[in-house]
Design a protein around this motif. Structure first.
Motif, PDB file in Angstrom:
ATOM      1  N   ARG A  13      41.769  22.573   8.478  1.00 38.70           N
ATOM      2  CA  ARG A  13      42.225  23.902   8.065  1.00 38.70           C
ATOM      3  C   ARG A  13      41.027  24.821   7.867  1.00 38.70           C
ATOM      4  O   ARG A  13      39.949  24.390   7.495  1.00 38.70           O
ATOM      5  N   ARG A  14      41.264  26.087   8.128  1.00 36.00           N
ATOM      6  CA  ARG A  14      40.232  27.112   7.972  1.00 36.00           C
ATOM      7  C   ARG A  14      40.120  27.451   6.487  1.00 36.00           C
ATOM      8  O   ARG A  14      41.104  27.789   5.847  1.00 36.00           O
ATOM      9  N   ILE A  15      38.888  27.385   5.961  1.00 34.80           N
ATOM     10  CA  ILE A  15      38.647  27.732   4.567  1.00 34.80           C
ATOM     11  C   ILE A  15      38.174  29.170   4.455  1.00 34.80           C
ATOM     12  O   ILE A  15      38.643  29.929   3.609  1.00 34.80           O
ATOM     13  N   ARG A  16      37.250  29.558   5.332  1.00 31.31           N
ATOM     14  CA  ARG A  16      36.669  30.903   5.261  1.00 31.31           C
ATOM     15  C   ARG A  16      36.106  31.290   6.631  1.00 31.31           C
ATOM     16  O   ARG A  16      35.496  30.482   7.301  1.00 31.31           O
ATOM     17  N   SER A  17      36.333  32.548   7.025  1.00 33.95           N
ATOM     18  CA  SER A  17      35.756  33.126   8.241  1.00 33.95           C
ATOM     19  C   SER A  17      35.104  34.443   7.860  1.00 33.95           C
ATOM     20  O   SER A  17      35.688  35.219   7.109  1.00 33.95           O
ATOM     21  N   PHE A  18      33.901  34.703   8.388  1.00 35.45           N
ATOM     22  CA  PHE A  18      33.220  35.945   8.037  1.00 35.45           C
ATOM     23  C   PHE A  18      32.126  36.273   9.033  1.00 35.45           C
ATOM     24  O   PHE A  18      31.692  35.430   9.804  1.00 35.45           O
ATOM     25  N   HIS A  19      31.704  37.547   9.001  1.00 32.93           N
ATOM     26  CA  HIS A  19      30.580  38.061   9.776  1.00 32.93           C
ATOM     27  C   HIS A  19      29.364  38.120   8.854  1.00 32.93           C
ATOM     28  O   HIS A  19      29.501  38.018   7.639  1.00 32.93           O
ATOM     29  N   PRO A  20      28.172  38.377   9.412  1.00 34.12           N
ATOM     30  CA  PRO A  20      27.020  38.651   8.543  1.00 34.12           C
ATOM     31  C   PRO A  20      27.302  39.883   7.683  1.00 34.12           C
ATOM     32  O   PRO A  20      28.208  40.672   7.971  1.00 34.12           O
ATOM     33  N   HIS A  21      26.518  40.055   6.647  1.00 36.84           N
ATOM     34  CA  HIS A  21      26.707  41.167   5.714  1.00 36.84           C
ATOM     35  C   HIS A  21      26.554  42.501   6.439  1.00 36.84           C
ATOM     36  O   HIS A  21      25.774  42.629   7.380  1.00 36.84           O
ATOM     37  N   TRP A  22      27.291  43.515   5.978  1.00 33.38           N
ATOM     38  CA  TRP A  22      27.268  44.840   6.603  1.00 33.38           C
ATOM     39  C   TRP A  22      25.907  45.517   6.505  1.00 33.38           C
ATOM     40  O   TRP A  22      25.653  46.486   7.217  1.00 33.38           O
ATOM     41  N   LYS A  23      24.999  45.015   5.673  1.00 36.46           N
ATOM     42  CA  LYS A  23      23.683  45.668   5.552  1.00 36.46           C
ATOM     43  C   LYS A  23      22.917  45.632   6.871  1.00 36.46           C
ATOM     44  O   LYS A  23      22.033  46.444   7.086  1.00 36.46           O
ATOM     45  N   GLN A  24      23.280  44.730   7.769  1.00 37.52           N
ATOM     46  CA  GLN A  24      22.644  44.688   9.085  1.00 37.52           C
ATOM     47  C   GLN A  24      22.969  45.927   9.915  1.00 37.52           C
ATOM     48  O   GLN A  24      22.304  46.195  10.907  1.00 37.52           O
ATOM     49  N   LEU A  25      23.989  46.681   9.512  1.00 46.94           N
ATOM     50  CA  LEU A  25      24.394  47.870  10.258  1.00 46.94           C
ATOM     51  C   LEU A  25      23.788  49.153   9.717  1.00 46.94           C
ATOM     52  O   LEU A  25      24.033  50.225  10.272  1.00 46.94           O
ATOM     53  N   ILE A  26      22.996  49.086   8.656  1.00 49.04           N
ATOM     54  CA  ILE A  26      22.427  50.297   8.054  1.00 49.04           C
ATOM     55  C   ILE A  26      21.477  50.999   9.028  1.00 49.04           C
ATOM     56  O   ILE A  26      21.605  52.197   9.277  1.00 49.04           O
ATOM     57  N   THR A  82      28.857  37.920  15.906  1.00 47.21           N
ATOM     58  CA  THR A  82      28.286  36.815  15.159  1.00 47.21           C
ATOM     59  C   THR A  82      29.282  36.464  14.074  1.00 47.21           C
ATOM     60  O   THR A  82      29.712  37.319  13.313  1.00 47.21           O
ATOM     61  N   GLY A  83      29.672  35.218  14.038  1.00 49.33           N
ATOM     62  CA  GLY A  83      30.678  34.819  13.065  1.00 49.33           C
ATOM     63  C   GLY A  83      30.428  33.431  12.532  1.00 49.33           C
ATOM     64  O   GLY A  83      29.822  32.582  13.189  1.00 49.33           O
ATOM     65  N   TYR A  84      30.895  33.234  11.326  1.00 54.39           N
ATOM     66  CA  TYR A  84      30.776  31.951  10.652  1.00 54.39           C
ATOM     67  C   TYR A  84      32.178  31.507  10.268  1.00 54.39           C
ATOM     68  O   TYR A  84      32.972  32.298   9.770  1.00 54.39           O
ATOM     69  N   VAL A  85      32.482  30.253  10.530  1.00 54.53           N
ATOM     70  CA  VAL A  85      33.784  29.701  10.162  1.00 54.53           C
ATOM     71  C   VAL A  85      33.545  28.386   9.430  1.00 54.53           C
ATOM     72  O   VAL A  85      32.870  27.484   9.940  1.00 54.53           O
ATOM     73  N   LEU A  86      34.096  28.299   8.240  1.00 47.75           N
ATOM     74  CA  LEU A  86      34.050  27.074   7.452  1.00 47.75           C
ATOM     75  C   LEU A  86      35.442  26.478   7.464  1.00 47.75           C
ATOM     76  O   LEU A  86      36.411  27.143   7.076  1.00 47.75           O
ATOM     77  N   THR A  87      35.538  25.256   7.957  1.00 53.09           N
ATOM     78  CA  THR A  87      36.823  24.556   7.946  1.00 53.09           C
ATOM     79  C   THR A  87      36.690  23.327   7.057  1.00 53.09           C
ATOM     80  O   THR A  87      35.618  23.047   6.527  1.00 53.09           O
TER      81      THR A  87
END
Length: 170
Positions: A13-26, A82-87
């Motif tokens: 099961r998927r626990i968490r999905s996310f991108h890098p922090h938005w500060k990379q877009l500043i 770029t994405g991170y998925v923790l299952t």
């Protein structure tokens, strides 16, 4: 995002999905604003009665589009792709716009999880997550992870569940 549900194994099961922090877009956002302002000012100051005014405005527009592509659009695409998925079984890191690179760390191979935050990163709620695994990669440092403490806790909890044989809380 990055790991479709049909790629999960049975019982995973998927626990968490996310991108890098938005500060990379500043910086790309600031570049976007500056390029738009500079190109607008440049077009405004091209003399209207000059015989090459149309060519100058076209050149300014082409240069602005090229700079926007290089300094704003490409960094945004890199961030978005770029994405991170923790299952419950693995931690997956995917990156790449045209070519895709995916690293997977089975949670059974994770030895330790740690985080590091500068003062500015603490204010923004992000940081560097270091995952040490018993693989050929060894230690993997992931920068600009949003909600770093929550991610670290979820990852640590998932590693503990796997090592205790309690995958999916069973």
């Amino acid at each position: 995002m990055t790991l479709p549900d049909h790629h999960l194994t049975q019982g995973e099961r998927r626990i968490r999905s996310f991108h890098p922090h938005w500060k990379q877009l500043i910086i790309p956002f600031v570049a976007l604003i500056l390029i738009v302002i500079a190109s607008g000012v440049g077009m405004f100051f091209v003399p209207g009665e000059w015989q090459y005014a149309a060519y100058a405005r076209i050149a300014i527009g082409v240069i602005a589009v090229l700079l926007l592509t290089i300094w704003s659009f490409i960094p945004y695409l890199q961030w978005k792709n770029t994405g991170y998925v923790l299952t419950s079984h693995r931690f997956t890191i995917s990156s790449g716009v045209l070519n895709k690179s995916t690293d997977e760390i089975p949670l059974t191979k994770v030895n330790s999880v740690s985080s590091d935050q500068s003062f500015a990163e603490r204010m923004l709620g992000c940081g560097t997550l270091t995952v040490e695994s018993a693989s050929e990669q060894g230690q993997l440092a992931l920068r600009d992870i949003p909600k770093i403490q929550d991610v670290r806790a979820d990852l640590f909890r998932a590693v503990e569940d796997v090592s205790d044989g309690e995958v999916d809380g069973k």
